[in-house]
Design a protein around this motif. Sequence first.
Motif, PDB file in Angstrom:
ATOM      1  N   LEU A 159       1.007  -1.233  -0.128  1.00 53.55           N
ATOM      2  CA  LEU A 159       0.016   0.186  -0.037  1.00 53.55           C
ATOM      3  C   LEU A 159       0.792   1.167  -0.002  1.00 53.55           C
ATOM      4  N   GLU A 160       1.820   1.077   0.758  1.00 58.31           N
ATOM      5  CA  GLU A 160       2.905   2.348   0.780  1.00 58.31           C
ATOM      6  C   GLU A 160       3.462   2.844  -0.554  1.00 58.31           C
ATOM      7  N   GLN A 161       3.873   1.590  -1.453  1.00 62.18           N
ATOM      8  CA  GLN A 161       4.523   1.816  -2.609  1.00 62.18           C
ATOM      9  C   GLN A 161       3.203   2.229  -3.657  1.00 62.18           C
ATOM     10  N   TRP A 162       2.246   1.727  -3.255  1.00 68.82           N
ATOM     11  CA  TRP A 162       1.241   2.396  -4.300  1.00 68.82           C
ATOM     12  C   TRP A 162       0.861   3.925  -4.021  1.00 68.82           C
ATOM     13  N   GLU A 163       0.825   4.170  -2.783  1.00 69.52           N
ATOM     14  CA  GLU A 163       0.636   5.592  -2.449  1.00 69.52           C
ATOM     15  C   GLU A 163       1.518   6.324  -3.050  1.00 69.52           C
ATOM     16  N   ALA A 164       2.708   6.137  -2.765  1.00 65.27           N
ATOM     17  CA  ALA A 164       4.060   6.811  -3.289  1.00 65.27           C
ATOM     18  C   ALA A 164       3.714   6.996  -4.684  1.00 65.27           C
ATOM     19  N   ALA A 165       3.295   5.819  -5.517  1.00 59.66           N
ATOM     20  CA  ALA A 165       3.532   5.796  -6.998  1.00 59.66           C
ATOM     21  C   ALA A 165       2.411   6.548  -7.342  1.00 59.66           C
ATOM     22  N   VAL A 166       0.950   6.836  -6.701  1.00 58.60           N
ATOM     23  CA  VAL A 166       0.002   7.655  -7.302  1.00 58.60           C
ATOM     24  C   VAL A 166       0.480   9.110  -6.983  1.00 58.60           C
ATOM     25  N   GLN A 167       0.817   9.405  -5.713  1.00 62.01           N
ATOM     26  CA  GLN A 167       1.630  11.044  -5.503  1.00 62.01           C
ATOM     27  C   GLN A 167       2.402  11.272  -6.533  1.00 62.01           C
ATOM     28  N   GLY A 168       3.402  10.273  -6.973  1.00 60.32           N
ATOM     29  CA  GLY A 168       4.273  10.502  -8.034  1.00 60.32           C
ATOM     30  C   GLY A 168       3.464  10.810  -9.407  1.00 60.32           C
ATOM     31  N   LEU A 169       2.672  10.214  -9.699  1.00 64.01           N
ATOM     32  CA  LEU A 169       1.950  10.152 -10.873  1.00 64.01           C
ATOM     33  C   LEU A 169       1.005  11.549 -11.073  1.00 64.01           C
ATOM     34  N   LEU A 170       0.516  11.941  -9.844  1.00 70.49           N
ATOM     35  CA  LEU A 170      -0.452  13.072  -9.826  1.00 70.49           C
ATOM     36  C   LEU A 170       0.570  14.402  -9.897  1.00 70.49           C
ATOM     37  N   SER A 171       1.758  14.309  -9.090  1.00 67.52           N
ATOM     38  CA  SER A 171       2.817  15.328  -9.098  1.00 67.52           C
ATOM     39  C   SER A 171       3.166  15.638 -10.611  1.00 67.52           C
TER      40      SER A 171
END
Length: 207
Positions: A159-171
């Motif tokens: 979940l932590e990796q997914w959250e970081a990945a989504v944040q990176g995508l939106l950024s």
Amino acid sequence: MALLLCLGMTAALARGCLHCQNNFSDKFSFYRHHVNLKSWWVGDIPVSGALLTDWSQDTMRELHLAIPAEITREKLEQVARIVYQKMDQLYQGKMYFPGYFPNELRAIFREQVHLIQNAIIESRIDCQRHCGIFQYETISCNNCTDSHVVCFGYNCESLEQWEAAVQGLLSYISDWHNLVSPSFTCLEAQHLANLTLEGASECLTQH
């Protein structure tokens, strides 16, 4: 499955990919200048010469890619080695009977097209081995300049990796919107985020 961002890139009229390799000009200059020694039949000479002259343009026309024609330098060198090896072997022979030489050129050409197609698509598919935004260096077949491909990989294991990945995508989307007009976007930011979260949900469910 990997979500690929087209990032406002449109299809360009390109000349091919192999011509971006350093030895292409010398190799094909040799092939064109010695084509008249390869067939007993004079009719084979103009046909073979046209195949060699139009090699690059015909390559792009036959690729039929829905994504930009951008290939990594490593894969371009691999394709070039195979093509040059087959061409050199063909030119080592003496004169061939009528029709043989241009048919062999066409066979090498078709194999080269498939190799380039596979090389470009395989690099895109490799994106799924990463988690989140990933970028790799390429060469643009349009003008042989250095380029890069940006994609989003779904290979996240927590979940932590997914959250970081989504944040990176939106950024990344936010930064990119500051550089281009929003109307030029290939995928709406919210739609892209929704697709990403759906993929994350499926992945976490499977685990």
